[in-house]
Design an enzyme around this catalytic site. Sequence first.
Site, PDB file in Angstrom:
ATOM      1  N   ASP A  55       0.823  -1.206   0.000  1.00 64.05           N
ATOM      2  CA  ASP A  55       0.000   0.000   0.000  1.00 64.05           C
ATOM      3  C   ASP A  55       0.858   1.257   0.000  1.00 64.05           C
ATOM      4  O   ASP A  55       1.457   1.608   1.026  1.00 64.05           O
ATOM      5  CB  ASP A  55      -0.914  -0.022   1.233  1.00 64.05           C
ATOM      6  CG  ASP A  55      -1.824   1.190   1.317  1.00 64.05           C
ATOM      7  OD1 ASP A  55      -1.987   1.875   0.287  1.00 64.05           O
ATOM      8  OD2 ASP A  55      -2.373   1.441   2.405  1.00 64.05           O
ATOM      9  N   ASP A 229      -1.795   5.857  -5.237  1.00 64.90           N
ATOM     10  CA  ASP A 229      -2.091   4.965  -4.117  1.00 64.90           C
ATOM     11  C   ASP A 229      -2.528   3.585  -4.587  1.00 64.90           C
ATOM     12  O   ASP A 229      -3.634   3.412  -5.114  1.00 64.90           O
ATOM     13  CB  ASP A 229      -3.194   5.612  -3.271  1.00 64.90           C
ATOM     14  CG  ASP A 229      -3.587   4.783  -2.068  1.00 64.90           C
ATOM     15  OD1 ASP A 229      -2.845   3.838  -1.728  1.00 64.90           O
ATOM     16  OD2 ASP A 229      -4.633   5.084  -1.458  1.00 64.90           O
TER      17      ASP A 229
END
Length: 409
Positions: A55, A229
């Site tokens: 992430d 992201d």
Amino acid sequence: MIIIFLFLNSAFGISINLFRRQTLPQNNISNFLNIQYYGVVKIGTPPQEFTVIYDTGSGELWVPSYGCVGCHNQEYFRAEESKTLEVSDYVVEIQYGKGKVVGRMVEDYIGLPQSNIHSFMPFLLIIRETEIRGLQSDGIMGLNNDQSIPNLFDIAAQQGLMNNSIFVMQLNQIPYQSRIYYNISDEKLNNGTKWINSTSDSYWTIQIDQAQIQDYIVNFNETQFALVDTGTSDLILNEEMYELVLNSLLKTCKKQFGIVFCPCNPTEKQKQYLPDIVVFSKGVKLTISYSSYIMNDDSTSDGYCQITLASNKILKDFSNQMIFGDPFFFNYITIFDKQNNRIGFQEANQGVWDDSQQYYDDFTIDFTGLFWFSLIAYIIMIGGLFYYNYILSKAQIGSPSEQGHSIQL
């Protein structure tokens, strides 16, 4: 001797690496419906395996602890089984867009499969989880740009296990394989890469100066930023951009219960209403194709697939913030260079981006039971000397030349 070393490693936690080893600078990533991408991490001694989302939008590594309250899965880290775990009393709470986790800060060895990366570093053992729904992985490995939180690649580079701390994300749609790369050569880094400096030293954020939807140019009233992201499944756009795209889509797509569905395999006529999204950042043009924001699912009965677009109105107080989630990554090999605070982009491909093999001379001996190893090694050496002397004396006693005999063939 190999058997002796294997016995010692099993009994006393001894790690002996005396040979030249290689590491493959890539790891395959699992793909859940083109909306979650996760890989394997090894934690503790002996290692326990967990799946984690890599992430780039968060900073902490966490996995659930045994006894976790409300945790979403069945895989837990068993602290009592790791010989190298160090526990603290420091408790951390992490709030996500949806849900939160609470965990205790600990330290242990973290590694990746088929790699010599084996770094002692802090992470969270989650003791309580709230409203984390739909997560397919066991935990999350935060890889954001926070300079105060070193990630696995930062620490491995500091230890000399990697040439640099750069990592690369290659996210593909099904059926193509997705991968994460590390220990990248300069040749690959500079092979037509478009570099953009991050505007934040905490998150991977780029400035968006202008956008284009078909023939319409969007000039923003205030400076816009986009968070790059891998932990977000959608492409969250500036409100004006989103409305322009949506108005075009609805000429050939359909809207049901507030959700937009577009043709999974559009005809040439339908494609004219499915616009690519073009943004400009510091002179660099980035294009997000229409096929990357349509969840292509051949299992649908009517031939229509859900789109993964949203307006940044859902971000409420962040009207100048966009999020370039997974759909953006389908268009580029994305390079994260934390040391130089920049993000690089290369044209996407479905094949292996970097299949080179990196080599290391590793002669480290890591003993977690040094006393017992020394004692047993001393006994083995003394025993070996006695045995050698016994064989030698036996050979001398039975020598024909010393007994005055002749041997003829």
